[in-house]
Design a protein around this motif. Structure first.
Motif, PDB file in Angstrom:
ATOM      1  N   GLU A 119       1.013  -0.951   0.067  1.00 43.90           N
ATOM      2  CA  GLU A 119       0.063  -0.027   0.064  1.00 43.90           C
ATOM      3  C   GLU A 119       0.748   1.092  -0.075  1.00 43.90           C
ATOM      4  O   GLU A 119       1.246   1.820   0.996  1.00 43.90           O
ATOM      5  N   LEU A 120       1.225   1.650  -1.140  1.00 37.56           N
ATOM      6  CA  LEU A 120       2.316   2.940  -1.389  1.00 37.56           C
ATOM      7  C   LEU A 120       1.459   3.518  -2.477  1.00 37.56           C
ATOM      8  O   LEU A 120       1.211   3.564  -3.177  1.00 37.56           O
ATOM      9  N   THR A 121       1.312   4.970  -2.071  1.00 31.08           N
ATOM     10  CA  THR A 121       1.038   6.008  -3.134  1.00 31.08           C
ATOM     11  C   THR A 121       2.060   6.768  -3.562  1.00 31.08           C
ATOM     12  O   THR A 121       2.802   7.337  -2.424  1.00 31.08           O
ATOM     13  N   MET A 122       2.038   7.062  -4.784  1.00 30.16           N
ATOM     14  CA  MET A 122       3.303   7.928  -5.259  1.00 30.16           C
ATOM     15  C   MET A 122       2.717   9.002  -6.093  1.00 30.16           C
ATOM     16  O   MET A 122       1.724   8.863  -6.919  1.00 30.16           O
ATOM     17  N   SER A 123       3.612   9.934  -6.495  1.00 29.18           N
ATOM     18  CA  SER A 123       3.167  11.016  -7.220  1.00 29.18           C
ATOM     19  C   SER A 123       3.773  10.617  -8.665  1.00 29.18           C
ATOM     20  O   SER A 123       4.863  10.245  -8.683  1.00 29.18           O
ATOM     21  N   ASP A 124       2.972  10.877  -9.587  1.00 32.77           N
ATOM     22  CA  ASP A 124       3.416  10.655 -11.000  1.00 32.77           C
ATOM     23  C   ASP A 124       3.971  12.093 -11.797  1.00 32.77           C
ATOM     24  O   ASP A 124       3.633  13.069 -11.074  1.00 32.77           O
ATOM     25  N   SER A 125       4.247  11.932 -13.076  1.00 33.52           N
ATOM     26  CA  SER A 125       5.090  13.256 -13.649  1.00 33.52           C
ATOM     27  C   SER A 125       3.704  14.221 -13.952  1.00 33.52           C
ATOM     28  O   SER A 125       4.168  15.406 -14.253  1.00 33.52           O
ATOM     29  N   ALA A 126       2.589  13.640 -13.949  1.00 31.22           N
ATOM     30  CA  ALA A 126       1.426  14.681 -13.962  1.00 31.22           C
ATOM     31  C   ALA A 126       0.783  15.114 -12.794  1.00 31.22           C
ATOM     32  O   ALA A 126      -0.220  15.725 -12.797  1.00 31.22           O
ATOM     33  N   GLY A 155      -3.595  -6.387 -23.711  1.00 30.32           N
ATOM     34  CA  GLY A 155      -4.233  -6.664 -22.302  1.00 30.32           C
ATOM     35  C   GLY A 155      -3.731  -5.697 -21.302  1.00 30.32           C
ATOM     36  O   GLY A 155      -4.177  -6.024 -20.077  1.00 30.32           O
ATOM     37  N   ALA A 156      -2.759  -4.930 -21.441  1.00 31.41           N
ATOM     38  CA  ALA A 156      -2.397  -3.930 -20.446  1.00 31.41           C
ATOM     39  C   ALA A 156      -3.447  -2.877 -20.078  1.00 31.41           C
ATOM     40  O   ALA A 156      -3.412  -2.089 -21.072  1.00 31.41           O
ATOM     41  N   ASP A 157      -3.673  -2.788 -18.949  1.00 35.62           N
ATOM     42  CA  ASP A 157      -4.575  -1.314 -18.888  1.00 35.62           C
ATOM     43  C   ASP A 157      -3.838  -0.173 -18.589  1.00 35.62           C
ATOM     44  O   ASP A 157      -4.264   0.828 -18.713  1.00 35.62           O
ATOM     45  N   ASN A 158      -2.723  -0.325 -17.978  1.00 33.34           N
ATOM     46  CA  ASN A 158      -1.910   0.648 -17.652  1.00 33.34           C
ATOM     47  C   ASN A 158      -0.302   0.527 -17.978  1.00 33.34           C
ATOM     48  O   ASN A 158       0.145  -0.790 -17.862  1.00 33.34           O
ATOM     49  N   VAL A 159       0.312   1.623 -18.255  1.00 30.46           N
ATOM     50  CA  VAL A 159       1.944   1.291 -18.331  1.00 30.46           C
ATOM     51  C   VAL A 159       2.419   2.759 -17.540  1.00 30.46           C
ATOM     52  O   VAL A 159       2.037   3.683 -17.746  1.00 30.46           O
ATOM     53  N   PHE A 160       3.470   2.171 -16.602  1.00 32.85           N
ATOM     54  CA  PHE A 160       4.041   3.198 -15.821  1.00 32.85           C
ATOM     55  C   PHE A 160       5.609   3.010 -15.947  1.00 32.85           C
ATOM     56  O   PHE A 160       5.985   1.705 -15.904  1.00 32.85           O
ATOM     57  N   PHE A 189       2.394   7.878 -21.428  1.00 36.84           N
ATOM     58  CA  PHE A 189       2.157   7.168 -20.029  1.00 36.84           C
ATOM     59  C   PHE A 189       2.878   8.344 -19.203  1.00 36.84           C
ATOM     60  O   PHE A 189       3.762   9.063 -19.383  1.00 36.84           O
ATOM     61  N   THR A 190       2.611   8.200 -17.850  1.00 36.78           N
ATOM     62  CA  THR A 190       3.245   8.932 -16.887  1.00 36.78           C
ATOM     63  C   THR A 190       4.231   8.305 -16.106  1.00 36.78           C
ATOM     64  O   THR A 190       4.325   6.809 -16.177  1.00 36.78           O
ATOM     65  N   MET A 191       5.321   8.787 -15.456  1.00 35.55           N
ATOM     66  CA  MET A 191       6.230   8.077 -14.654  1.00 35.55           C
ATOM     67  C   MET A 191       6.117   8.394 -13.022  1.00 35.55           C
ATOM     68  O   MET A 191       5.679   9.561 -12.630  1.00 35.55           O
ATOM     69  N   LEU A 192       6.106   7.238 -12.477  1.00 32.45           N
ATOM     70  CA  LEU A 192       6.308   7.395 -11.116  1.00 32.45           C
ATOM     71  C   LEU A 192       7.445   7.889 -10.226  1.00 32.45           C
ATOM     72  O   LEU A 192       8.486   7.173 -10.680  1.00 32.45           O
ATOM     73  N   SER A 245       8.826  14.817 -15.655  1.00 35.22           N
ATOM     74  CA  SER A 245       7.826  15.499 -16.204  1.00 35.22           C
ATOM     75  C   SER A 245       8.597  15.965 -17.422  1.00 35.22           C
ATOM     76  O   SER A 245       7.957  16.116 -18.417  1.00 35.22           O
ATOM     77  N   GLU A 246       9.643  16.641 -17.181  1.00 38.66           N
ATOM     78  CA  GLU A 246      10.512  17.137 -18.500  1.00 38.66           C
ATOM     79  C   GLU A 246      10.790  15.928 -19.495  1.00 38.66           C
ATOM     80  O   GLU A 246      10.710  16.096 -20.654  1.00 38.66           O
ATOM     81  N   VAL A 247      11.391  14.886 -18.996  1.00 35.70           N
ATOM     82  CA  VAL A 247      11.485  13.681 -19.837  1.00 35.70           C
ATOM     83  C   VAL A 247      10.053  13.247 -20.797  1.00 35.70           C
ATOM     84  O   VAL A 247      10.172  12.989 -21.761  1.00 35.70           O
ATOM     85  N   VAL A 248       9.011  13.037 -19.944  1.00 36.99           N
ATOM     86  CA  VAL A 248       7.582  12.731 -20.501  1.00 36.99           C
ATOM     87  C   VAL A 248       7.542  13.640 -21.669  1.00 36.99           C
ATOM     88  O   VAL A 248       6.982  13.348 -22.727  1.00 36.99           O
ATOM     89  N   ASN A 249       7.702  15.127 -21.279  1.00 33.16           N
ATOM     90  CA  ASN A 249       7.114  15.990 -22.269  1.00 33.16           C
ATOM     91  C   ASN A 249       8.223  15.742 -23.681  1.00 33.16           C
ATOM     92  O   ASN A 249       7.921  16.060 -24.698  1.00 33.16           O
ATOM     93  N   ARG A 250       9.471  15.964 -23.130  1.00 31.94           N
ATOM     94  CA  ARG A 250      10.604  15.971 -24.251  1.00 31.94           C
ATOM     95  C   ARG A 250      10.405  14.463 -25.236  1.00 31.94           C
ATOM     96  O   ARG A 250      10.568  14.795 -26.367  1.00 31.94           O
ATOM     97  N   LEU A 251      10.067  13.693 -24.711  1.00 31.53           N
ATOM     98  CA  LEU A 251       9.996  12.206 -25.362  1.00 31.53           C
ATOM     99  C   LEU A 251       8.585  11.907 -26.038  1.00 31.53           C
ATOM    100  O   LEU A 251       8.420  11.054 -26.748  1.00 31.53           O
ATOM    101  N   ARG A 252       7.562  12.840 -25.542  1.00 29.13           N
ATOM    102  CA  ARG A 252       6.351  12.695 -25.832  1.00 29.13           C
ATOM    103  C   ARG A 252       5.702  11.237 -25.485  1.00 29.13           C
ATOM    104  O   ARG A 252       5.169  10.557 -26.312  1.00 29.13           O
ATOM    105  N   LEU A 253       5.982  11.166 -24.277  1.00 31.05           N
ATOM    106  CA  LEU A 253       5.723   9.706 -23.689  1.00 31.05           C
ATOM    107  C   LEU A 253       3.941   9.654 -23.575  1.00 31.05           C
ATOM    108  O   LEU A 253       3.512  10.570 -23.015  1.00 31.05           O
TER     109      LEU A 253
END
Length: 314
Positions: free
Chosen positions: A156-163, A223-228, A249-252, A239-247
């Motif tokens: 039970e761990l809650t993490m912030s993602d790049s969004a 069949g993958a519901d999510n990719v992180f 999905f988000t990063m945790l 967030s910079e990486v997600v925007n620059r590489l146009r991903l």
């Protein structure tokens, strides 16, 4: 004492002492033969000039402090004139700091613009030194550090993602989630740690991210519901990486490596920093269904995950 002895005691050069004399800041006694004679007070004056100068006060501007001593002050800054000079010096440094900060920020902006200029188009993933992997990249070996993971419940761990969303790892749902863990993603304007390419399994995070980007639609269809992605880097960095590489999905972000501690995940250390070892978890019904470890080569890993999903349909 002679000038050489004074220079040694005050830790300055004889040339500097002669300059102080020319400015009238230090006045030695003169012998009939012309030799200068310095006393203990000269040592103190020269030391005070040197100390003030190292703080950014010009030699010529130290006169109020020395006059404070000659007027009977115990310290060079016991007099109002000394305090006024402090304020002037502080104001001058503040202006310099503002100017230097503006220059630095402009250089950072230019560096990022230049580094990212050829990375904006979706067909170009990154600069060559990040997306192109060396042919002799060392292959990591399976040391058994992930053998205990299949079947474990997600903590039970809650993490912030790049969004800036909050993701609870224990409630990802009944369908499959692809969670790939990686050490760190390089950026064109940031140097990688020394010896990074020689560490088995370290190089290739950008290529891996781009692989999951390019196969994202296929992974969802298989069949993958999510990719992180998940690393110990900050959400701002990711967030910079997600925007620059146009991903798509988000990063945790897990800077304290809480998931590694909860699941006893393999990690390694470089430059005094603990990082995730590259591996991928397939999570279903909040438990680990499958593990890819080691995940190699990173630029082909998304295809490996896609093949497994197709071979093991829900």
């Amino acid at each position: 004492m002679r000038i050489g002895q004074l220079a040694q005691l005050a830790a300055v050069s004889p040339k500097a002492i002669r300059r102080y004399e020319a400015l009238g800041l230090v006045t030695p006694a003169r012998h009939p033969n012309g030799y200068r004679e310095y006393d203990d007070e000269s040592v103190r004056l020269v030391r005070e000039i040197r100390a003030l100068n190292r703080l950014g006060i010009a030699v010529e501007e130290t006169r109020p402090f020395l006059e404070c001593l000659s007027s009977g002050g115990e310290f060079v800054d016991d007099c109002p004139a000394s305090l006024a000079e402090y304020r002037r010096a502080i104001a001058d440094l503040t202006d310099q700091i503002a100017t230097l900060t503006e220059r630095r920020d402009e250089l950072v902006r230019r560096l990022r613009d230049a580094a990212h200029r050829n990375t904006a188009a979706p067909t170009v993933t990154s600069t060559p030194n990040l997306s192109t992997l060396p042919s002799d990249m060392p292959e990591p070996q399976d040391d058994g550090a992930a053998a205990h993971l299949p079947g474990l419940r997600m903590p039970e761990l809650t993490m912030s993602d790049s969004a800036r969303a909050r993701i609870d790892l224990a409630t990802l749902g009944g369908r499959r989630t692809v969670l790939y863990l990686y050490p760190l993603t390089g950026r064109p304007d940031t140097d990688l740690p020394d010896g990074w390419d020689a560490l088995p399994g370290a190089r290739g995070c950008t290529a891996e991210a781009c692989g999951f980007r390019d196969h994202h639609t296929d992974l969802i269809a298989a069949g993958a519901d999510n990719v992180f992605g998940l690393s110990s880097q900050s959400s701002d960095y990711q967030s910079e990486v997600v925007n620059r590489l146009r991903l798509p999905f988000t990063m945790l972000s897990d800077p304290e490596l809480r998931l590694a501690n909860a699941l006893s995940l393999p990690t390694f250390e470089v430059d005094g920093t603990r990082l995730y070892t590259r591996l991928t978890l397939i999570i279903r019904n909040n438990a680990i269904e499958h593990v890819f470890y080691p995940a190699f080569p990173p630029n082909q890993h998304a295809e490996q995950v896609l093949s497994w999903l197709k071979e093991n349909p829900l």
